[in-house]
Design a protein around this motif. Structure first.
Motif, PDB file in Angstrom:
ATOM      1  N   MET A   1       0.851  -1.167   0.000  1.00 34.92           N
ATOM      2  CA  MET A   1       0.000   0.000   0.000  1.00 34.92           C
ATOM      3  C   MET A   1       0.902   1.237   0.000  1.00 34.92           C
ATOM      4  O   MET A   1       1.907   1.292   0.697  1.00 34.92           O
ATOM      5  CB  MET A   1      -0.903  -0.008   1.236  1.00 34.92           C
ATOM      6  CG  MET A   1      -1.827   1.171   1.327  1.00 34.92           C
ATOM      7  SD  MET A   1      -2.915   1.129   2.773  1.00 34.92           S
ATOM      8  CE  MET A   1      -4.106  -0.084   2.256  1.00 34.92           C
ATOM      9  N   LYS A   2       0.524   2.217  -0.745  1.00 33.80           N
ATOM     10  CA  LYS A   2       1.290   3.442  -0.861  1.00 33.80           C
ATOM     11  C   LYS A   2       0.720   4.477   0.116  1.00 33.80           C
ATOM     12  O   LYS A   2      -0.481   4.737   0.121  1.00 33.80           O
ATOM     13  CB  LYS A   2       1.190   3.960  -2.297  1.00 33.80           C
ATOM     14  CG  LYS A   2       2.298   4.877  -2.714  1.00 33.80           C
ATOM     15  CD  LYS A   2       2.216   5.112  -4.212  1.00 33.80           C
ATOM     16  CE  LYS A   2       3.376   5.917  -4.700  1.00 33.80           C
ATOM     17  NZ  LYS A   2       3.319   6.162  -6.129  1.00 33.80           N
ATOM     18  N   LEU A   3       1.616   5.060   0.961  1.00 36.96           N
ATOM     19  CA  LEU A   3       1.195   5.995   1.987  1.00 36.96           C
ATOM     20  C   LEU A   3       2.062   7.247   1.969  1.00 36.96           C
ATOM     21  O   LEU A   3       3.193   7.221   1.490  1.00 36.96           O
ATOM     22  CB  LEU A   3       1.336   5.363   3.383  1.00 36.96           C
ATOM     23  CG  LEU A   3       0.497   4.150   3.709  1.00 36.96           C
ATOM     24  CD1 LEU A   3       0.901   3.611   5.065  1.00 36.96           C
ATOM     25  CD2 LEU A   3      -0.963   4.482   3.702  1.00 36.96           C
ATOM     26  N   ILE A   4       1.530   8.313   2.539  1.00 41.76           N
ATOM     27  CA  ILE A   4       2.277   9.549   2.772  1.00 41.76           C
ATOM     28  C   ILE A   4       2.429   9.671   4.280  1.00 41.76           C
ATOM     29  O   ILE A   4       1.438   9.718   5.008  1.00 41.76           O
ATOM     30  CB  ILE A   4       1.536  10.774   2.215  1.00 41.76           C
ATOM     31  CG1 ILE A   4       1.303  10.621   0.720  1.00 41.76           C
ATOM     32  CG2 ILE A   4       2.307  12.046   2.524  1.00 41.76           C
ATOM     33  CD1 ILE A   4       0.375  11.664   0.140  1.00 41.76           C
ATOM     34  N   LYS A  22       3.434  -2.894   3.637  1.00 40.50           N
ATOM     35  CA  LYS A  22       2.450  -3.982   3.589  1.00 40.50           C
ATOM     36  C   LYS A  22       1.093  -3.452   4.037  1.00 40.50           C
ATOM     37  O   LYS A  22       0.993  -2.544   4.855  1.00 40.50           O
ATOM     38  CB  LYS A  22       2.880  -5.117   4.512  1.00 40.50           C
ATOM     39  CG  LYS A  22       4.228  -5.705   4.165  1.00 40.50           C
ATOM     40  CD  LYS A  22       4.060  -7.006   3.503  1.00 40.50           C
ATOM     41  CE  LYS A  22       5.438  -7.582   3.223  1.00 40.50           C
ATOM     42  NZ  LYS A  22       5.395  -8.875   2.697  1.00 40.50           N
ATOM     43  N   ASP A  23       0.035  -4.029   3.491  1.00 40.75           N
ATOM     44  CA  ASP A  23      -1.321  -3.568   3.771  1.00 40.75           C
ATOM     45  C   ASP A  23      -1.664  -3.620   5.258  1.00 40.75           C
ATOM     46  O   ASP A  23      -2.258  -2.686   5.809  1.00 40.75           O
ATOM     47  CB  ASP A  23      -2.333  -4.399   2.981  1.00 40.75           C
ATOM     48  CG  ASP A  23      -2.272  -4.141   1.490  1.00 40.75           C
ATOM     49  OD1 ASP A  23      -1.595  -3.173   1.086  1.00 40.75           O
ATOM     50  OD2 ASP A  23      -2.891  -4.917   0.722  1.00 40.75           O
ATOM     51  N   LEU A  30      -0.086   2.272  11.083  1.00 42.23           N
ATOM     52  CA  LEU A  30       0.264   3.629  10.641  1.00 42.23           C
ATOM     53  C   LEU A  30      -0.942   4.553  10.505  1.00 42.23           C
ATOM     54  O   LEU A  30      -0.928   5.675  11.010  1.00 42.23           O
ATOM     55  CB  LEU A  30       1.030   3.559   9.320  1.00 42.23           C
ATOM     56  CG  LEU A  30       2.401   2.889   9.379  1.00 42.23           C
ATOM     57  CD1 LEU A  30       2.982   2.750   7.984  1.00 42.23           C
ATOM     58  CD2 LEU A  30       3.337   3.665  10.268  1.00 42.23           C
ATOM     59  N   VAL A  31      -1.975   4.124   9.823  1.00 38.83           N
ATOM     60  CA  VAL A  31      -3.136   4.994   9.571  1.00 38.83           C
ATOM     61  C   VAL A  31      -3.951   5.244  10.840  1.00 38.83           C
ATOM     62  O   VAL A  31      -4.286   6.403  11.127  1.00 38.83           O
ATOM     63  CB  VAL A  31      -4.007   4.430   8.422  1.00 38.83           C
ATOM     64  CG1 VAL A  31      -5.276   5.247   8.250  1.00 38.83           C
ATOM     65  CG2 VAL A  31      -3.206   4.412   7.121  1.00 38.83           C
ATOM     66  N   MET A  37      -1.103   8.783   5.935  1.00 36.71           N
ATOM     67  CA  MET A  37      -2.412   8.825   5.290  1.00 36.71           C
ATOM     68  C   MET A  37      -2.286   8.161   3.929  1.00 36.71           C
ATOM     69  O   MET A  37      -1.191   8.078   3.363  1.00 36.71           O
ATOM     70  CB  MET A  37      -2.917  10.258   5.168  1.00 36.71           C
ATOM     71  CG  MET A  37      -2.037  11.184   4.391  1.00 36.71           C
ATOM     72  SD  MET A  37      -2.614  12.859   4.608  1.00 36.71           S
ATOM     73  CE  MET A  37      -2.204  13.536   3.044  1.00 36.71           C
ATOM     74  N   LYS A  38      -3.396   7.661   3.427  1.00 39.52           N
ATOM     75  CA  LYS A  38      -3.365   6.954   2.147  1.00 39.52           C
ATOM     76  C   LYS A  38      -2.970   7.901   1.027  1.00 39.52           C
ATOM     77  O   LYS A  38      -3.363   9.061   1.011  1.00 39.52           O
ATOM     78  CB  LYS A  38      -4.724   6.332   1.851  1.00 39.52           C
ATOM     79  CG  LYS A  38      -5.058   5.206   2.784  1.00 39.52           C
ATOM     80  CD  LYS A  38      -6.387   4.577   2.448  1.00 39.52           C
ATOM     81  CE  LYS A  38      -6.679   3.466   3.428  1.00 39.52           C
ATOM     82  NZ  LYS A  38      -7.964   2.853   3.183  1.00 39.52           N
ATOM     83  N   TRP A  39      -2.184   7.384   0.119  1.00 40.17           N
ATOM     84  CA  TRP A  39      -1.722   8.175  -1.015  1.00 40.17           C
ATOM     85  C   TRP A  39      -2.828   8.237  -2.058  1.00 40.17           C
ATOM     86  O   TRP A  39      -3.402   7.225  -2.462  1.00 40.17           O
ATOM     87  CB  TRP A  39      -0.485   7.547  -1.638  1.00 40.17           C
ATOM     88  CG  TRP A  39       0.037   8.314  -2.801  1.00 40.17           C
ATOM     89  CD1 TRP A  39       0.913   9.337  -2.769  1.00 40.17           C
ATOM     90  CD2 TRP A  39      -0.322   8.147  -4.171  1.00 40.17           C
ATOM     91  NE1 TRP A  39       1.145   9.815  -4.026  1.00 40.17           N
ATOM     92  CE2 TRP A  39       0.387   9.094  -4.920  1.00 40.17           C
ATOM     93  CE3 TRP A  39      -1.168   7.282  -4.843  1.00 40.17           C
ATOM     94  CZ2 TRP A  39       0.284   9.212  -6.284  1.00 40.17           C
ATOM     95  CZ3 TRP A  39      -1.279   7.385  -6.215  1.00 40.17           C
ATOM     96  CH2 TRP A  39      -0.559   8.352  -6.924  1.00 40.17           C
TER      97      TRP A  39
END
Length: 148
Positions: A1-4, A22-23, A30-31, A37-39
């Motif tokens: 999963m891509k995150l900021i 990883k998801d 993290l979230v 936050m999700k990218w």
């Protein structure tokens, strides 16, 4: 999963960095803790704002970080807090408490997120706390917790 990333995460990156994880790590750690936050394309526009805020708070150079580290090592930090008869504190000492005590002792203004308390401080006495000043520089503070 891509995150900021919105905050500093050890071993992963700093605020404004785009990371691939990883998801399960993203969804469960993290979230929910607001570390990331999700990218999305819309969220990518916020990266510049996050990076500007980060650069305003960040210690500019390695030399500056070493200078602050030397100041912290020579500083005697005393924190007054409430404690019971046996020397056990009512609650524990937080990173914000330590940052305030450093400031009162004549030290630099530290960001509480840079202070790492590995073991909770729940007793009166001398304790050591580390501070991440720069990715390459960390300092150790001698903290003396006394009964108020």
């Amino acid at each position: 999963m891509k995150l900021i990333l919105t905050q500093q995460v050890s071993g992963l990156g700093g605020p404004g960095d785009v990371v691939e994880v990883k998801d399960g790590y993203a969804r469960n750690y993290l979230v929910p803790r607001n570390f990331a936050m999700k990218w999305t394309r819309g969220a990518e526009k916020q990266i510049d704002l996050i990076r500007k805020a980060r650069s305003a708070r960040e210690i500019a150079s390695l030399d500056h970080a070493k200078e602050i580290g030397n100041r912290l090592k020579s500083l005697k930090v005393r924190l007054r807090t409430r404690a019971g008869e046996s020397g056990r504190l009512f609650g524990s000492v937080t990173a914000a408490d330590i940052a305030g005590a450093v400031k009162e002792s004549g030290g630099p203004d530290l960001d509480k997120r840079r202070i790492e308390v590995t073991n909770p401080i729940k007793t009166v006495g001398a304790h050591q706390v580390s501070v991440r000043l720069h990715p390459e520089v960390s300092a150790t503070i001698e903290l003396d917790v006394v009964e108020a």
